[in-house]
Design an enzyme around this catalytic site. Structure first.
Site, PDB file in Angstrom:
ATOM      1  CB  CYS A   1      -1.002  -0.350   1.424  1.00 33.63           C
ATOM      2  SG  CYS A   1      -1.730   1.644   1.327  1.00 33.63           S
TER       3      CYS A   1
ATOM      4  CG  HIS B   1      -4.571  -0.720   5.047  1.00 32.92           C
ATOM      5  ND1 HIS B   1      -3.462  -0.667   3.759  1.00 32.92           N
ATOM      6  CD2 HIS B   1      -5.130  -1.480   4.437  1.00 32.92           C
ATOM      7  CE1 HIS B   1      -4.738  -0.484   3.081  1.00 32.92           C
ATOM      8  NE2 HIS B   1      -5.541  -1.634   3.045  1.00 32.92           N
TER       9      HIS B   1
ATOM     10  CG  ASN C   1     -12.832  11.158  -3.583  1.00 35.09           C
ATOM     11  OD1 ASN C   1     -13.607  12.100  -3.361  1.00 35.09           O
ATOM     12  ND2 ASN C   1     -11.163  11.753  -4.255  1.00 35.09           N
TER      13      ASN C   1
ATOM     14  CG  HIS D   1      -3.677   4.190   3.764  1.00 34.01           C
ATOM     15  ND1 HIS D   1      -2.470   2.861   4.826  1.00 34.01           N
ATOM     16  CD2 HIS D   1      -4.510   4.433   4.981  1.00 34.01           C
ATOM     17  CE1 HIS D   1      -2.936   3.292   5.333  1.00 34.01           C
ATOM     18  NE2 HIS D   1      -3.542   4.493   5.760  1.00 34.01           N
TER      19      HIS D   1
ATOM     20  CG  HIS E   1      -6.490   9.245   1.650  1.00 29.26           C
ATOM     21  ND1 HIS E   1      -6.898   7.690   0.842  1.00 29.26           N
ATOM     22  CD2 HIS E   1      -7.243   9.966   0.314  1.00 29.26           C
ATOM     23  CE1 HIS E   1      -7.392   7.734   0.352  1.00 29.26           C
ATOM     24  NE2 HIS E   1      -7.696   9.591  -0.630  1.00 29.26           N
TER      25      HIS E   1
HETATM   26  P1  5GP Z   1      -8.093   9.684  -4.445  1.00 30.96           P
HETATM   27  O1  5GP Z   1      -7.966   9.798  -5.518  1.00 30.96           O
HETATM   28  O2  5GP Z   1      -7.723   8.135  -3.331  1.00 30.96           O
HETATM   29  O3  5GP Z   1      -8.425   9.978  -3.671  1.00 30.96           O
HETATM   30  O4  5GP Z   1      -6.292  10.776  -3.277  1.00 30.96           O
HETATM   31  C1  5GP Z   1      -5.323   9.513  -3.878  1.00 30.96           C
HETATM   32  C2  5GP Z   1      -4.562  11.225  -3.887  1.00 30.96           C
HETATM   33  O5  5GP Z   1      -3.108  10.515  -3.253  1.00 30.96           O
HETATM   34  C3  5GP Z   1      -4.077  11.968  -4.796  1.00 30.96           C
HETATM   35  O6  5GP Z   1      -4.708  13.183  -4.480  1.00 30.96           O
HETATM   36  C4  5GP Z   1      -2.784  11.801  -5.532  1.00 30.96           C
HETATM   37  O7  5GP Z   1      -2.797  13.217  -5.751  1.00 30.96           O
HETATM   38  C5  5GP Z   1      -1.910  11.495  -4.058  1.00 30.96           C
HETATM   39  N1  5GP Z   1      -1.184  10.233  -3.884  1.00 30.96           N
HETATM   40  C6  5GP Z   1      -0.880   9.492  -4.927  1.00 30.96           C
HETATM   41  N2  5GP Z   1       0.338   9.181  -4.847  1.00 30.96           N
HETATM   42  C7  5GP Z   1       1.058   9.775  -3.612  1.00 30.96           C
HETATM   43  C8  5GP Z   1       2.567   9.722  -3.358  1.00 30.96           C
HETATM   44  O8  5GP Z   1       3.121   8.451  -3.561  1.00 30.96           O
HETATM   45  N3  5GP Z   1       2.306  11.206  -2.629  1.00 30.96           N
HETATM   46  C9  5GP Z   1       1.818  12.175  -2.068  1.00 30.96           C
HETATM   47  N4  5GP Z   1       2.023  12.645  -1.299  1.00 30.96           N
HETATM   48  N5  5GP Z   1       0.480  11.797  -2.760  1.00 30.96           N
HETATM   49  C10 5GP Z   1      -0.250  10.516  -2.906  1.00 30.96           C
HETATM   50 ZN    ZN Z   2      -2.600   1.027   3.195  1.00 28.33          ZN
END
Ligand code: 5GP
Ligand code: ZN
Length: 113
Positions: free
Chosen positions: A4, A46, A86, A97, A99
């Site tokens: 993850c 997690h 989301n 995971h 967030h």
């Molecule tokens: P989701 O689309 O799952 O709601 O949000 C995932 C978020 O994680 C996205 O806004 C993406 O830009 C961010 N993200 C993905 N990989 C990484 C990473 O390796 N480092 C950081 N700082 N943000 C990440």
């Molecule tokens: Zn995780």
């Protein structure tokens, strides 16, 4: 969780711009910011999303959100902010995971997305 991305960030195996850390969570800068300030509140435990989380994890997440209310000034969010989490395909969740996106640092659109 072995593979993850956010667990790897929590363990320090992938670098991140961390703005806060305690025993329950980290807050990092999003890699691809969608607002002037775009942070991610990531619980250290997690679990994929709020549907999957246990009662204990829900209690910890509540604690994290309460702590966030005390961090708004130092995070530059005193004029307000938006929290987004989301979930699944329709929610366009890309990292499984849990967030919380923290968006602010500028006037946001009055539409939700
Ligand atoms: P989701 O689309 O799952 O709601 O949000 C995932 C978020 O994680 C996205 O806004 C993406 O830009 C961010 N993200 C993905 N990989 C990484 C990473 O390796 N480092 C950081 N700082 N943000 C990440
Ligand atoms: Zn995780």
């Amino acid at each position: 969780m072995e593979n993850c991305i956010f667990c790897k960030i929590v363990r320090g195996e992938i670098p991140s711009k961390k703005v806060y850390e305690d025993e329950d969570m980290i807050i990092i800068k999003d890699l691809n910011p969608q607002a002037e300030t775009h942070l991610l509140l990531i619980p250290k435990e997690h679990y994929a999303d709020i549907i999957e989380m246990s009662d204990a994890e829900a209690a910890t997440l509540g604690k994290c959100l309460k702590k966030l209310s005390r961090l708004v000034d130092e995070l530059g969010l005193s004029e307000g902010f938006r929290l987004v989490s989301n979930k699944g395909k329709h929610g366009c969740q890309s990292v499984p995971h849990l967030h919380i996106h923290i968006l602010g640092g500028e006037q946001l659109n009055d539409k939700m997305c």
